[in-house]
Write an enzyme that holds these catalytic residues in place. Sequence first.
Site, PDB file in Angstrom:
ATOM      1  N   HIS A   1      41.973  25.556  29.393  1.00 53.83           N
ATOM      2  CA  HIS A   1      41.028  25.428  30.521  1.00 53.83           C
ATOM      3  C   HIS A   1      40.941  23.972  30.992  1.00 53.83           C
ATOM      4  O   HIS A   1      39.854  23.400  31.068  1.00 53.83           O
ATOM      5  CB  HIS A   1      39.644  25.957  30.121  1.00 53.83           C
ATOM      6  N   ARG A  50      40.011  33.084  35.545  1.00 55.29           N
ATOM      7  CA  ARG A  50      39.167  33.487  34.419  1.00 55.29           C
ATOM      8  C   ARG A  50      39.964  34.475  33.562  1.00 55.29           C
ATOM      9  O   ARG A  50      40.664  35.352  34.090  1.00 55.29           O
ATOM     10  CB  ARG A  50      37.878  34.176  34.884  1.00 55.29           C
ATOM     11  N   GLU A  96      38.401  32.880  25.129  1.00 58.52           N
ATOM     12  CA  GLU A  96      38.565  31.430  24.993  1.00 58.52           C
ATOM     13  C   GLU A  96      37.363  30.706  24.404  1.00 58.52           C
ATOM     14  O   GLU A  96      37.503  29.623  23.835  1.00 58.52           O
ATOM     15  CB  GLU A  96      38.919  30.805  26.355  1.00 58.52           C
TER      16      GLU A  96
HETATM   17  P1  NAI Z   1      36.178  30.421  45.970  1.00 56.48           P
HETATM   18  O1  NAI Z   1      34.883  31.107  45.830  1.00 56.48           O
HETATM   19  O2  NAI Z   1      36.317  29.276  46.924  1.00 56.48           O
HETATM   20  O3  NAI Z   1      37.315  31.491  46.362  1.00 56.48           O
HETATM   21  C1  NAI Z   1      37.499  32.693  45.700  1.00 56.48           C
HETATM   22  C2  NAI Z   1      38.247  33.619  46.646  1.00 56.48           C
HETATM   23  O4  NAI Z   1      38.600  34.800  45.906  1.00 56.48           O
HETATM   24  C3  NAI Z   1      37.420  34.068  47.849  1.00 56.48           C
HETATM   25  O5  NAI Z   1      38.135  33.873  49.043  1.00 56.48           O
HETATM   26  C4  NAI Z   1      37.169  35.550  47.577  1.00 56.48           C
HETATM   27  O6  NAI Z   1      37.081  36.320  48.766  1.00 56.48           O
HETATM   28  C5  NAI Z   1      38.403  35.909  46.778  1.00 56.48           C
HETATM   29  N1  NAI Z   1      38.294  37.127  45.975  1.00 56.48           N
HETATM   30  C6  NAI Z   1      37.194  37.663  45.386  1.00 56.48           C
HETATM   31  N2  NAI Z   1      37.530  38.795  44.740  1.00 56.48           N
HETATM   32  C7  NAI Z   1      38.862  38.979  44.922  1.00 56.48           C
HETATM   33  C8  NAI Z   1      39.779  39.957  44.506  1.00 56.48           C
HETATM   34  N3  NAI Z   1      39.411  40.993  43.735  1.00 56.48           N
HETATM   35  N4  NAI Z   1      41.083  39.826  44.906  1.00 56.48           N
HETATM   36  C9  NAI Z   1      41.478  38.796  45.667  1.00 56.48           C
HETATM   37  N5  NAI Z   1      40.649  37.825  46.090  1.00 56.48           N
HETATM   38  C10 NAI Z   1      39.352  37.911  45.714  1.00 56.48           C
HETATM   39  O7  NAI Z   1      36.583  29.979  44.483  1.00 56.48           O
HETATM   40  P2  NAI Z   1      37.582  28.812  44.065  1.00 56.48           P
HETATM   41  O8  NAI Z   1      36.885  27.503  44.067  1.00 56.48           O
HETATM   42  O9  NAI Z   1      38.844  28.948  44.833  1.00 56.48           O
HETATM   43  O10 NAI Z   1      37.827  29.176  42.527  1.00 56.48           O
HETATM   44  C11 NAI Z   1      38.447  30.383  42.154  1.00 56.48           C
HETATM   45  C12 NAI Z   1      38.232  30.591  40.668  1.00 56.48           C
HETATM   46  O11 NAI Z   1      38.933  29.580  39.942  1.00 56.48           O
HETATM   47  C13 NAI Z   1      36.766  30.412  40.213  1.00 56.48           C
HETATM   48  O12 NAI Z   1      36.010  31.585  40.396  1.00 56.48           O
HETATM   49  C14 NAI Z   1      36.938  30.098  38.759  1.00 56.48           C
HETATM   50  O13 NAI Z   1      36.945  31.310  38.044  1.00 56.48           O
HETATM   51  C15 NAI Z   1      38.317  29.451  38.676  1.00 56.48           C
HETATM   52  N6  NAI Z   1      38.266  28.028  38.334  1.00 56.48           N
HETATM   53  C16 NAI Z   1      39.028  27.590  37.303  1.00 56.48           C
HETATM   54  C17 NAI Z   1      39.038  26.259  36.943  1.00 56.48           C
HETATM   55  C18 NAI Z   1      39.906  25.751  35.844  1.00 56.48           C
HETATM   56  O14 NAI Z   1      39.680  24.642  35.350  1.00 56.48           O
HETATM   57  N7  NAI Z   1      40.918  26.492  35.430  1.00 56.48           N
HETATM   58  C19 NAI Z   1      38.171  25.286  37.633  1.00 56.48           C
HETATM   59  C20 NAI Z   1      37.462  25.837  38.764  1.00 56.48           C
HETATM   60  C21 NAI Z   1      37.486  27.170  39.081  1.00 56.48           C
END
Ligand code: NAI
Length: 328
Positions: free
Chosen positions: A293, A232, A261
């Site tokens: 994105h 993000r 964005e």
């Molecule tokens: P997820 O919920 O499976 O994993 C997120 C991880 O980040 C968790 O293990 C959590 O403990 C950790 N986390 C939380 N705060 C943190 C911090 N301050 N420092 C380090 N780790 C931290 O989420 P997922 O599916 O892996 O997605 C991650 C992010 O990717 C989403 O929140 C979204 O913002 C982004 N995303 C981007 C997309 C794109 O098209 N570019 C598509 C899908 C998601």
Amino acid sequence: MKIATFSTCKYDRVFLEKYNTGHELVFFEEALSLQNVVLTKGFDALCLFVNDRADEAVITLLEQNGIRLILLRCAGFNNIDLAAASEAGIKVLRVPAYSPEAVAEHAMAMILTLNRKTHKAYNRVREGNFSLEGLMGFNLHGCKVALIGTGNIGKAFYKILKGFGCDVMASDPFPDQSLVDDGLVYGNLETAIGDADIVSLHCPLSDDNHHMINSTTLKLFKPGAMLINTSRGGLIATQDVIEALKNGQLGYLGLDVYEQESQLFFHNLSEDVIQDDLISRLISFPNVLITSHQGFFTAEALEQIATTTFENADAFKSGLNLENEVSI
Ligand code: NAI
């Protein structure tokens, strides 16, 4: 249910219509905002994406318009005021994982492009320029990578990085035991980024980590390191990153997401004068790669998004357990 779908592109419509389980869908191209929330009158539910805004003011009007459900076509939910939604009795359901490999593979594509400059080589060769000057990269094998966040996407990316022979360290408040067993070492943010040649962000945006990459944390980067953000935009203080690129502290930057964005991404603005000076400055750097994105953008992910969205809608309609609910 009658569902108002915002931020609809042609490809969303194709997949949502194909996997619709019998709901009445009305498509709006524009993103939901305070200015157009009036459009939601007469609907039961909304189907929203990453740049639709449902802040407190919007939620208040949604409640007045009788909206009971927000179906997010994405995993992140930083664009929804969950406290206000809960207060208004509006349920928020998301698609927690839709091909995490798609985003992880895009992160790797960004690294390879920035490193090996295939975009420049493609254009050069088409113009009959076969020189290698300025195209030198570095081996990813043995390279140190910091993974910030090891959830679904971080985990998928770890496997890819291992395949490339990278030396990976991670930071996550909730370390994944299966990855520890697989040899991944966890540290805090400072330790992870301090030693890395490449830092890749895979954590959700929250109030706690807004601008986690800023002038202070950028000083911890190895001079000339690469930063990749497919998570993000708000995780990065854009102005600070521009300064770090100018003084060479940051050697490469790959962004699939950007703080501002919503005014830019998913729109064709090629005939317009871009008013956002920060993105214009970023685009001007030779060592910056920006994609709008598109990390999620594979056929497999769009299919998963559509099927899970309608499973969520059906669960709500039938009063079943809402396993994909997000709440405060
Ligand atoms: P997820 O919920 O499976 O994993 C997120 C991880 O980040 C968790 O293990 C959590 O403990 C950790 N986390 C939380 N705060 C943190 C911090 N301050 N420092 C380090 N780790 C931290 O989420 P997922 O599916 O892996 O997605 C991650 C992010 O990717 C989403 O929140 C979204 O913002 C982004 N995303 C981007 C997309 C794109 O098209 N570019 C598509 C899908 C998601």
